[in-house]
Design a protein around this motif. Structure first.
Motif, short mmCIF file in Angstrom:
data_model
loop_
_atom_site.label_atom_id
_atom_site.label_comp_id
_atom_site.label_asym_id
_atom_site.label_seq_id
_atom_site.Cartn_x
_atom_site.Cartn_y
_atom_site.Cartn_z
N ARG A 31 35.52 36.92 26.66
CA ARG A 31 36.46 37.81 27.34
C ARG A 31 37.72 37.03 27.73
NH1 ARG A 31 34.86 42.15 31.87
NH2 ARG A 31 32.85 41.33 31.31
N SER A 32 38.86 37.52 27.29
CA SER A 32 40.13 36.91 27.65
C SER A 32 41.21 37.97 27.58
CB SER A 32 40.47 35.75 26.68
OG SER A 32 40.59 36.24 25.36
N GLY A 33 42.44 37.57 27.91
CA GLY A 33 43.55 38.50 27.81
C GLY A 33 43.46 39.64 28.81
N PRO A 34 44.00 40.81 28.45
CA PRO A 34 44.00 41.96 29.37
C PRO A 34 42.61 42.34 29.90
CG PRO A 34 45.46 42.39 27.52
CD PRO A 34 44.74 41.12 27.21
N PRO A 35 41.55 42.32 29.06
CA PRO A 35 40.23 42.67 29.62
C PRO A 35 39.80 41.73 30.75
CG PRO A 35 40.17 42.76 27.23
CD PRO A 35 41.48 42.14 27.60
N ARG A 36 40.06 40.43 30.61
CA ARG A 36 39.67 39.49 31.67
C ARG A 36 40.52 39.70 32.91
NH1 ARG A 36 39.38 33.43 30.00
NH2 ARG A 36 41.62 33.65 29.83
N ARG A 37 41.83 39.90 32.74
CA ARG A 37 42.68 40.12 33.91
C ARG A 37 42.26 41.39 34.65
NH1 ARG A 37 46.43 37.98 30.28
NH2 ARG A 37 47.15 40.01 29.53
N ALA A 38 41.96 42.44 33.90
CA ALA A 38 41.52 43.68 34.53
C ALA A 38 40.18 43.50 35.23
CB ALA A 38 41.44 44.79 33.49
N ALA A 39 39.25 42.77 34.57
CA ALA A 39 37.94 42.54 35.17
C ALA A 39 38.05 41.70 36.44
CB ALA A 39 37.02 41.87 34.16
N LEU A 40 38.92 40.68 36.42
CA LEU A 40 39.11 39.85 37.61
C LEU A 40 39.71 40.67 38.75
CD1 LEU A 40 38.95 37.08 38.91
CD2 LEU A 40 41.17 36.52 37.87
N SER A 41 40.62 41.57 38.40
CA SER A 41 41.21 42.44 39.43
C SER A 41 40.16 43.37 40.02
CB SER A 41 42.36 43.26 38.83
OG SER A 41 43.42 42.42 38.43
N ARG A 42 39.30 43.94 39.17
CA ARG A 42 38.25 44.84 39.67
C ARG A 42 37.27 44.09 40.56
NH1 ARG A 42 38.34 46.72 34.33
NH2 ARG A 42 36.45 45.54 33.85
N LEU A 43 36.87 42.89 40.11
CA LEU A 43 35.94 42.10 40.92
C LEU A 43 36.55 41.77 42.28
CD1 LEU A 43 33.32 40.38 41.13
CD2 LEU A 43 34.64 38.48 40.13
N THR A 44 37.82 41.40 42.29
CA THR A 44 38.50 41.07 43.55
C THR A 44 38.66 42.31 44.41
OG1 THR A 44 39.68 39.31 42.38
CG2 THR A 44 40.55 39.96 44.52
N ASP A 45 38.96 43.46 43.79
CA ASP A 45 39.05 44.74 44.53
C ASP A 45 37.75 45.01 45.28
OD1 ASP A 45 41.53 45.06 43.40
OD2 ASP A 45 40.97 46.72 42.08
N GLU A 46 36.64 44.85 44.55
CA GLU A 46 35.34 45.18 45.13
C GLU A 46 34.99 44.23 46.28
OE1 GLU A 46 33.23 44.89 41.54
OE2 GLU A 46 33.90 46.85 40.79
N TRP A 47 35.32 42.96 46.09
CA TRP A 47 35.03 41.99 47.16
C TRP A 47 35.88 42.28 48.40
CZ3 TRP A 47 38.02 37.16 48.23
CH2 TRP A 47 37.43 36.40 49.25
N LEU A 48 37.19 42.49 48.22
CA LEU A 48 38.07 42.75 49.36
C LEU A 48 37.74 44.08 50.02
CD1 LEU A 48 41.47 41.50 47.91
CD2 LEU A 48 40.09 40.40 49.69
N THR A 49 37.36 45.07 49.22
CA THR A 49 36.96 46.35 49.78
C THR A 49 35.73 46.19 50.66
OG1 THR A 49 37.88 47.58 47.91
CG2 THR A 49 36.21 48.70 49.22
N GLY A 50 34.77 45.36 50.17
CA GLY A 50 33.59 45.10 50.98
C GLY A 50 33.93 44.41 52.29
N LEU A 51 34.84 43.41 52.23
CA LEU A 51 35.28 42.73 53.46
C LEU A 51 35.94 43.71 54.42
CD1 LEU A 51 36.86 39.40 52.09
CD2 LEU A 51 34.65 39.66 53.23
N PHE A 52 36.80 44.55 53.89
CA PHE A 52 37.54 45.50 54.73
C PHE A 52 36.59 46.50 55.39
CE2 PHE A 52 39.79 49.44 55.49
CZ PHE A 52 41.00 49.03 56.04
N THR A 53 35.69 47.05 54.60
CA THR A 53 34.77 48.08 55.12
C THR A 53 33.86 47.49 56.19
OG1 THR A 53 34.81 49.16 52.96
CG2 THR A 53 33.03 49.77 54.46
N ALA A 54 33.41 46.24 55.97
CA ALA A 54 32.52 45.61 56.95
C ALA A 54 33.25 45.25 58.24
CB ALA A 54 31.88 44.36 56.35
#
Length: 817
Positions: A31-54
């Motif tokens: 995985r590289s290029g746009p798919p990796r950038r999008a996946a990294l953004s989604r992973l970071t979204d989910e982590w920050l969302t979890g921090l925010f909600t908690a």
């Protein structure tokens, strides 16, 4: 690894789970290029969302928003996290506490964070004051919390941007121009900044902002792909270096190329240049359209009043057959029929360049889509229009780039494809090969009054480096290519011969003038034989200067120009039927004789310094002020002995003096004066600051000759005190014997990385070999030194072939050590 797996890791383990999932994602080869950038953004979204909600006790009136690159979902491995904590201002203490719970886990993982905490009103006010904040908010994306709060901010920020476009877009354009001035053009730099340089990621983001204003839209074809390629390179750069850097340094290019699966660093740079060219051209077209729209909006109310409310009609002024000017651009006439007129692209381009106007995007695309190929050979009009385009000066560049952006140049000249966006890896060249060729044509247009065939000069300028896309000597390859191209363009056989000669020998004059003894008849005869005629010599002289001026500031100077002019005069005399005189020992001048007598009387070296200048050529204007200095003439008389050359070269190196030319010969003394004296007549220039006093040079030379001045040690100490920057590994030195270069001496040519003390090392090696240096010709181009040494044996005659080869081999071994 699926996104579900990554989300589970992040949720189960908090920051450590996110870090592990992030590491696995970045090391996945599949995985590289746009798919990796999008996946990294989604992973970071989910982590920050979890921090925010908690951490948030109440999700109303507060939200977490991604802005900038993170807002676009384009996270590179070492990208900053651009975050805005948006709140309604109801509970400032709770907001501050929540911010701490969000920011500290990010910092704990070592991630770069660009954060702010604002109310919607504060965000709008800051955006109004800071254009960079405004641009970041245009890409705002909701992560967690109160969706209504985020949506309202997005709506108002976008409305503000569109309402304030007449004010903010010129401000954005100025910001882009200032950045380009600082960082240079991405498509030409050997160590480009992928983000900040013109044509980089910042400019691509600016184009998105222009599109969001509804004032103008960038040309879409190829733009998204160009942006993706630049982001892919930045991803690979982050992974290769482990740092958040956007500068593609020389020492990292091979590793980045390997990360992307490319053949080598040149292939990498070419892809970067191609992408940057697309972005730069899109920027030019877009900003031109922005200016046109904003001007029309400002003028429209007055025009409507004058026309009684009717719609104003744009004025169209004829420029050439099928070509008109409209609203500051060159467009096709309504009656133009590109499908029936294959010369129209060249006619439109020539008319645009002559008028100093840009070709409209619509016109170029219509030509690219409909025009027929030119017949072979080209009709006379097509050839004339090409020459007119090339002779139009600086406006040629923008017009040529417009043709190239739509593929019209490679249709006209298929061989252009091999040099398009091709990097030149030396410090002398400041352009890619293709841009250098156009720059040379622009420079040559200034010299068309100096030659009887300006058409041949301009076409030779355009094609002189066309062989750089092929293996081997580019001049030899170019000679073959230009014969075919010139015949296809429609030149007759005699003109094709002249053009191929110019391309084959476009380096002959400058290389001979700076590396050979012009007093040697063999030198002048060899050039005359290669050139063949006065008219070709005239063209080659102009091409030589245009080529050097278009290369970069290190490739031309008054000194080089004076040497080339001197050579041209000598060759012209031979072509006119005069035979060059055999070199005779020049009679000593009064000053030389005085120095020689003093050297014999004192038994030690004596010297004199004298500034040298050269007036401009007869056909050039005298610039204001004093003539440009060619350096300082250094005259040294010293009793004949071994070790004179390395001693003098070493002392000059210690004093940071650059040697431009050098001559060393035995001087005949007046009757009644006994002894043997060597006379050194050198031209030198200060590397830094001003020249040292003659007394200091003489004192150090005396010490160098008697062995009390350790030159090698002094140079080594200086190198240790000022270490050189880490960069590319220079190719090894090469030493060759130039065949048949002179009847009176053996010419040994040294090509090496320029460095303090290089001439001292060469002089020491030649002295150890027992050969005498009769004269030398020093040429430094960027980091490369190309020095020619005319050497003889102890009896004053050229070295036998085998001995010359042995001396050259040993000198090369010494320099490589």
């Amino acid at each position: 690894m699926t996104s579900t797996d990554m989300r589970k890791d992040a949720e189960d383990s908090g920051p450590s789970g996110y870090a592990a999932a992030r590491l696995r994602l970045l090391t996945e080869e599949a995985r590289s290029g746009p798919p990796r950038r999008a996946a990294l953004s989604r992973l970071t979204d989910e982590w920050l969302t979890g921090l925010f909600t908690a951490a948030a006790e109440d999700l109303r009136g507060i939200s977490l928003v991604a802005v900038g690159g993170y807002g676009r979902g384009e996270l590179s491995p070492r990208s900053d996290l651009d975050l805005l904590l948006l709140h309604d201002g109801a509970d400032s203490k709770a907001v501050a506490a929540l911010a701490d719970r969000l920011w500290y886990p990010v910092w704990d993982l070592g991630l770069a964070l660009d954060h702010s905490v604002r109310t919607p009103a504060e965000a709008r006010r800051t955006a109004a004051e800071d254009l960079k904040v405004q641009l970041g908010l245009l890409d705002a994306r909701h992560l967690a919390g109160d969706l209504g709060l985020t949506s309202a901010l997005r709506t108002t920020v976008l409305a503000d941007w569109r309402n304030q476009a007449p004010k903010r877009l010129p401000e954005l354009q100025e910001l882009c121009a200032e950045r380009a001035e600082r960082q240079g053009e991405l498509q030409y730099l050997l160590e480009p900044d992928l983000k900040e340089a013109r044509g980089g990621l910042r400019d691509a983001t600016a184009l998105r902002a222009v599109a969001a204003s509804w004032v103008a839209d960038a040309p879409r074809e190829g733009l998204d792909d160009a942006r993706r390629r630049l982001l892919d390179v930045r991803d690979a750069l982050h992974l290769a270096t482990g740092r958040a850097t956007d500068r593609l340094a020389l020492q990292e290019q091979d590793q980045v190329a390997a990360e992307l699966g490319l053949l080598d660093a040149d292939t990498l740079l070419r892809q970067v240049y191609e992408a940057a060219r697309v972005v730069s051209y899109a920027s030019d077209v877009t900003w031109r359209e922005v200016g046109r729209v904003l001007r029309s909006r400002a003028v429209r109310p007055r025009l409507r009043a004058m026309l009684g409310g009717g719609k104003p009609v744009a004025e169209r002024s004829p420029l050439a057959e099928g070509v008109v000017e409209q609203d500051g651009e060159v467009v096709l006439a309504r009656a133009a029929r590109p499908e029936r007129d294959p010369v129209l692209p060249l006619r439109a381009a020539a008319a645009a360049a002559q008028a100093g106007l840009p070709l409209s995007l619509h016109a170029v695309r219509r030509l690219a889509a409909t025009v027929r190929p030119l017949p072979t050979p080209w009709p006379a009009e097509a050839r004339e229009q090409l020459v007119t385009l090339l002779g139009s000066g600086p406006p040629t560049i923008e017009v040529w780039e417009a043709l190239e952006a739509e593929g019209l140049v490679t249709r006209l000249l298929p061989d252009w494809e091999r040099v398009r966006c091709r990097p030149q890896r030396n410090a002398v060249h400041i352009w890619t090969v293709d841009r250098h060729l156009i720059e040379t044509a622009v420079r040559a247009s200034e010299f068309t009054r100096r030659v009887s065939r300006p058409d041949l000069l301009l076409v030779a300028a355009l094609l002189h480096d066309i062989g750089k896309g092929w293996p081997g000597d580019h001049s030899v390859a170019g000679e073959i290519i230009v014969k075919d191209v010139a015949a296809r363009i429609g030149f007759d056989r005699a003109d094709v011969t002249v053009l191929s000669t110019l391309v084959r020998h476009h380096l002959l004059l400058v290389e001979t003038a700076t590396r050979r003894d012009l007093e040697d008849p063999a030198t002048v005869r060899s050039v005359a034989e290669a050139v063949g005629s006065q008219s070709t010599l005239e063209l080659l002289h102009a091409l030589t200067e245009a080529d050097a001026l278009a290369t970069g500031p290190a490739a031309w100077s008054t000194w080089r120009g004076s040497l080339v002019t001197d050579l041209v005069k000598r060759v012209a005399a031979v072509l006119a039927g005069d035979e060059p005189d055999e070199p005779a020992t020049a009679a000593a001048t009064a000053e030389q004789e005085r120095l020689a007598i003093e050297a014999v009387a004192t038994g030690s070296p004596v010297l004199a310094l004298r500034a040298q200048t050269e007036p401009p050529a007869d056909d050039t204007e005298q610039p204001p002020g004093d003539p440009e200095p060619l350096g300082v003439e250094l005259l040294i008389a010293v009793p004949d002995r071994e070790g004179v050359l390395p001693a003098v070269a070493g002392v000059l190196a210690v004093h940071r003096l650059t040697v431009r030319t050098a001559e060393l010969r035995a001087l005949d003394l007046p009757d009644g004066v006994e002894g043997s004296v060597l006379l050194l007549n050198w031209r030198v220039a200060a590397e830094y600051g001003s020249l040292p006093q003659a007394a200091r040079l003489r004192a150090d030379l005396v010490r160098a000759l008697d062995g009390t001045l350790d030159i090698a040690g002094r140079l080594a100490e200086r190198d240790a005190a000022y270490p050189r920057r880490r960069g590319v590994i220079a190719p090894p030195p090469r030493v060759t014997v130039a065949p048949a270069a002179s009847r009176h001496a053996t010419v040994i040519e040294v090509r090496a990385q320029d460095a303090p003390g290089l001439l001292f090392r060469i002089g020491t090696a030649l002295d150890d070999a027992g050969v005498r240096v009769r004269s030398m010709h020093v040429s430094t181009l960027g980091a490369n030194a190309v020095d020619a040494f005319y050497v003889t044996g102890g009896d004053g005659s050229p070295l036998p072939g085998e001995e010359a080869t042995t001396v050259a081999r040993k000198l090369e071994e010494t320099l490589r050590a």
